[in-house]
Design a protein around this motif. Structure first.
Motif, PDB file in Angstrom:
ATOM      1  N   LYS A 147      -1.431   1.353   3.767  1.00 36.65           N
ATOM      2  CA  LYS A 147      -0.044   1.686   3.434  1.00 36.65           C
ATOM      3  C   LYS A 147       0.114   1.756   1.914  1.00 36.65           C
ATOM      4  CE  LYS A 147       4.781   0.541   4.335  1.00 36.65           C
ATOM      5  NZ  LYS A 147       5.146   1.043   3.017  1.00 36.65           N
ATOM      6  N   PHE A 148      -0.540   0.814   1.238  1.00 36.14           N
ATOM      7  CA  PHE A 148      -0.485   0.822  -0.224  1.00 36.14           C
ATOM      8  C   PHE A 148      -1.059   2.141  -0.769  1.00 36.14           C
ATOM      9  CE2 PHE A 148      -2.828   0.426  -4.177  1.00 36.14           C
ATOM     10  CZ  PHE A 148      -1.821   0.028  -5.044  1.00 36.14           C
ATOM     11  N   GLU A 180      -4.794  -6.764   7.290  1.00 35.53           N
ATOM     12  CA  GLU A 180      -5.055  -6.525   5.863  1.00 35.53           C
ATOM     13  C   GLU A 180      -5.418  -5.064   5.594  1.00 35.53           C
ATOM     14  OE1 GLU A 180      -6.415 -10.734   3.926  1.00 35.53           O
ATOM     15  OE2 GLU A 180      -7.992  -9.475   4.738  1.00 35.53           O
ATOM     16  N   GLN A 209      -1.164  -3.525  -9.649  1.00 37.49           N
ATOM     17  CA  GLN A 209      -0.563  -3.186  -8.349  1.00 37.49           C
ATOM     18  C   GLN A 209      -1.409  -3.742  -7.206  1.00 37.49           C
ATOM     19  OE1 GLN A 209      -0.659   1.140  -8.924  1.00 37.49           O
ATOM     20  NE2 GLN A 209       1.483   1.196  -8.272  1.00 37.49           N
ATOM     21  N   LEU A 210      -2.738  -3.594  -7.356  1.00 36.65           N
ATOM     22  CA  LEU A 210      -3.629  -3.982  -6.261  1.00 36.65           C
ATOM     23  C   LEU A 210      -3.680  -5.495  -6.053  1.00 36.65           C
ATOM     24  CD1 LEU A 210      -6.539  -1.454  -6.580  1.00 36.65           C
ATOM     25  CD2 LEU A 210      -5.414  -2.070  -4.446  1.00 36.65           C
ATOM     26  N   ASN A 248     -11.109   3.834   2.634  1.00 36.93           N
ATOM     27  CA  ASN A 248     -10.196   2.850   2.035  1.00 36.93           C
ATOM     28  C   ASN A 248     -10.786   2.279   0.751  1.00 36.93           C
ATOM     29  OD1 ASN A 248      -8.009   2.941   3.747  1.00 36.93           O
ATOM     30  ND2 ASN A 248      -8.855   1.437   5.164  1.00 36.93           N
ATOM     31  N   GLU A 296      -1.311  -7.277  -5.559  1.00 39.42           N
ATOM     32  CA  GLU A 296      -0.316  -7.597  -4.526  1.00 39.42           C
ATOM     33  C   GLU A 296      -0.897  -7.428  -3.118  1.00 39.42           C
ATOM     34  OE1 GLU A 296       3.046  -8.306  -5.444  1.00 39.42           O
ATOM     35  OE2 GLU A 296       2.031  -8.453  -7.399  1.00 39.42           O
ATOM     36  N   ILE A 297      -2.066  -6.808  -3.032  1.00 39.43           N
ATOM     37  CA  ILE A 297      -2.635  -6.479  -1.724  1.00 39.43           C
ATOM     38  C   ILE A 297      -3.642  -7.555  -1.340  1.00 39.43           C
ATOM     39  CG2 ILE A 297      -3.894  -4.675  -0.422  1.00 39.43           C
ATOM     40  CD1 ILE A 297      -1.034  -3.961  -1.512  1.00 39.43           C
ATOM     41  N   SER A 298      -3.427  -8.193  -0.198  1.00 40.21           N
ATOM     42  CA  SER A 298      -4.150  -9.444   0.064  1.00 40.21           C
ATOM     43  C   SER A 298      -5.674  -9.278   0.082  1.00 40.21           C
ATOM     44  CB  SER A 298      -3.633 -10.123   1.330  1.00 40.21           C
ATOM     45  OG  SER A 298      -4.094  -9.445   2.463  1.00 40.21           O
ATOM     46  N   GLU A 352      -2.287  -3.057   5.575  1.00 42.32           N
ATOM     47  CA  GLU A 352      -1.557  -3.254   4.316  1.00 42.32           C
ATOM     48  C   GLU A 352      -2.168  -2.381   3.203  1.00 42.32           C
ATOM     49  OE1 GLU A 352      -2.283  -6.930   2.348  1.00 42.32           O
ATOM     50  OE2 GLU A 352      -0.337  -6.955   1.337  1.00 42.32           O
ATOM     51  N   LEU A 353      -3.505  -2.390   3.142  1.00 47.35           N
ATOM     52  CA  LEU A 353      -4.186  -1.597   2.115  1.00 47.35           C
ATOM     53  C   LEU A 353      -3.945  -0.094   2.324  1.00 47.35           C
ATOM     54  CD1 LEU A 353      -6.175  -1.319  -0.282  1.00 47.35           C
ATOM     55  CD2 LEU A 353      -8.046  -1.411   1.365  1.00 47.35           C
ATOM     56  N   SER A 357      -6.856  -8.759  -3.576  1.00 46.96           N
ATOM     57  CA  SER A 357      -6.651  -9.889  -4.495  1.00 46.96           C
ATOM     58  C   SER A 357      -7.586 -11.048  -4.134  1.00 46.96           C
ATOM     59  CB  SER A 357      -5.191 -10.339  -4.512  1.00 46.96           C
ATOM     60  OG  SER A 357      -4.831 -10.805  -3.252  1.00 46.96           O
TER      61      SER A 357
END
Ligand code: MG
Length: 373
Positions: free
Chosen positions: A295-296, A289, A212-213, A195, A215-217, A292-293, A220
């Motif tokens: 999936k991104f 989290e 874009q990144l 990851n 947006e990923i908790s 989420e990463l 960020s």
């Protein structure tokens, strides 16, 4: 090595090797496994195999070799903190990708499809095949004759239909038992490594952006901490610093949560570990989290049109090689022709799976291109 906890795997409670050998002198059984893996041909080939990017795309992208080294580093840190067997974790993590085809997942999917009528192809099973059978280096046996627990860690999951191929290793899947904590954590070390390095490689390649990144908790949050502390930092260093801190957070969280899981389950020995639910894991927040990463990365990196184009070429290359060898076995190197007589299409799968990215590309040219020189 530091003191092992009672429920760690050790040379004393190991189920040993398929073929008996005298205990090693000056190193543990699992150090010996690690050493055998490092000296194997399949390990050296990892240098020229890739996961997301094809080998020739850039010198700085991860290869399966550097990926495996990062997984080993992360795995060892976790093992040491939990009092588990660091040598075993190192052996498992260095071996975990040995059975991968050229061209990453695209290659694996293509070969699986080609092998559909001949038992299919699974990279985990192939990694085990590499260490059990395919390496030809020792006088007394085929493969590396690794300890049961190293093999168990390599065989992290398997489809139901392939369980019978596993022999004793298959028992735990039938009985729904868990592997050792060392095997469980190797899996998480793999996830933490890819990851994070895919974020790094993805940014470097320009296929994904910092914007874009944001947006990923998890990203960020760590980026903001770095920016607050070092507002003037050039972008590349900012990315490194962010990724480094993310890895640290994940490793620390995994150690903390797993310690608490282990305490709650009150495991005392290895059989307790096998019978307990999975004990190595992230906290709920980090788990969310991470998903989420993941999936991104899936939507934006692994499915990026430039990666999809490359994957398409990879699939095409594997399919054509397989079809050509199947139609005319004499196109295979003599060694594999002989293997084909006994093992059928598995011999073709072994030949193709063993190729590096660049070897597969060259082999394709040798088979399908008439060129001067
Ligand atoms: Mg891996």
């Amino acid at each position: 090595m530091s003191q092992l906890v009672a429920y760690a795997v050790s040379s004393n409670n190991s189920r040993g090797r398929a073929i008996h050998e005298e205990p090693p002198v000056g190193r543990s059984e699992f150090q010996r496994d690690r050493d055998r893996i490092i000296h194997s041909a399949a390990f050296r080939r990892l240098e020229y195999k890739t996961q997301v990017f094809v080998n020739h795309e850039g010198d700085l992208f991860r290869t399966r070799l550097t990926h495996s080294l990062e997984v080993a580093q992360i795995g060892r840190s976790i093992a040491r903190n939990l009092g588990l067997n660091e040598d075993l974790v190192e052996a498992i993590t260095l071996a975990h990708d040995l059975g991968h085809t050229p061209f990453g997942h695209a290659g694996q999917d293509a070969l699986n499809e080609c092998m559909r009528d001949y038992g299919g192809f699974e990279h985990n099973l192939q990694s085990l095949r590499v260490v059990d059978v395919l390496e030809e280096r020792y006088a007394a046996f085929d493969g590396l004759n690794l300890c049961y627990e190293t093999r168990e860690g390599i065989m992290k999951h398997v489809t139901r239909k392939n369980i019978p191929k596993l022999g004793a290793l298959g028992e735990r899947f039938v009985q729904h038992k868990r592997p050792s904590l060392e095997a469980q954590l190797a899996n998480f070390a793999d996830e933490i490594a890819y990851n994070n390095h895919d974020v790094d490689d993805g940014l470097r390649s320009g296929l994904i952006t910092l914007q874009q990144l944001q947006e990923i908790s998890i990203f960020s949050r760590h980026l903001k901490q770095v920016q607050d502390r070092y507002p003037q930092l050039p972008e590349r260093r900012m990315v490194y610093e962010t990724v480094r801190n993310m890895i640290n957070t994940l490793v620390t969280d995994l150690i903390r949560q797993s310690t608490s899981n282990i305490q709650d389950a009150a495991v005392e020995n290895l059989s307790d570990v096998h019978a307990a639910p999975p004990l190595i894991g992230f906290s709920q927040q980090i788990k969310k989290e991470q998903q989420e990463l993941k999936k991104f990365l899936f939507d934006n990196l692994y499915r990026h049109f430039r990666v999809v184009r490359m994957s398409n070429k990879a699939r095409h290359t594997i399919e054509r090689l397989f079809a050509a060898f199947s139609a005319e076995v004499q196109l295979l190197p003599v060694k594999y022709q002989k293997k084909f007589e006994h093992e059928g299409h598995q011999a073709i799968a072994d030949y193709i799976a063993g190729m590096t990215d660049r070897y597969a590309i060259k082999e394709y040219q040798r088979l399908f291109t008439i060129a001067e020189g």
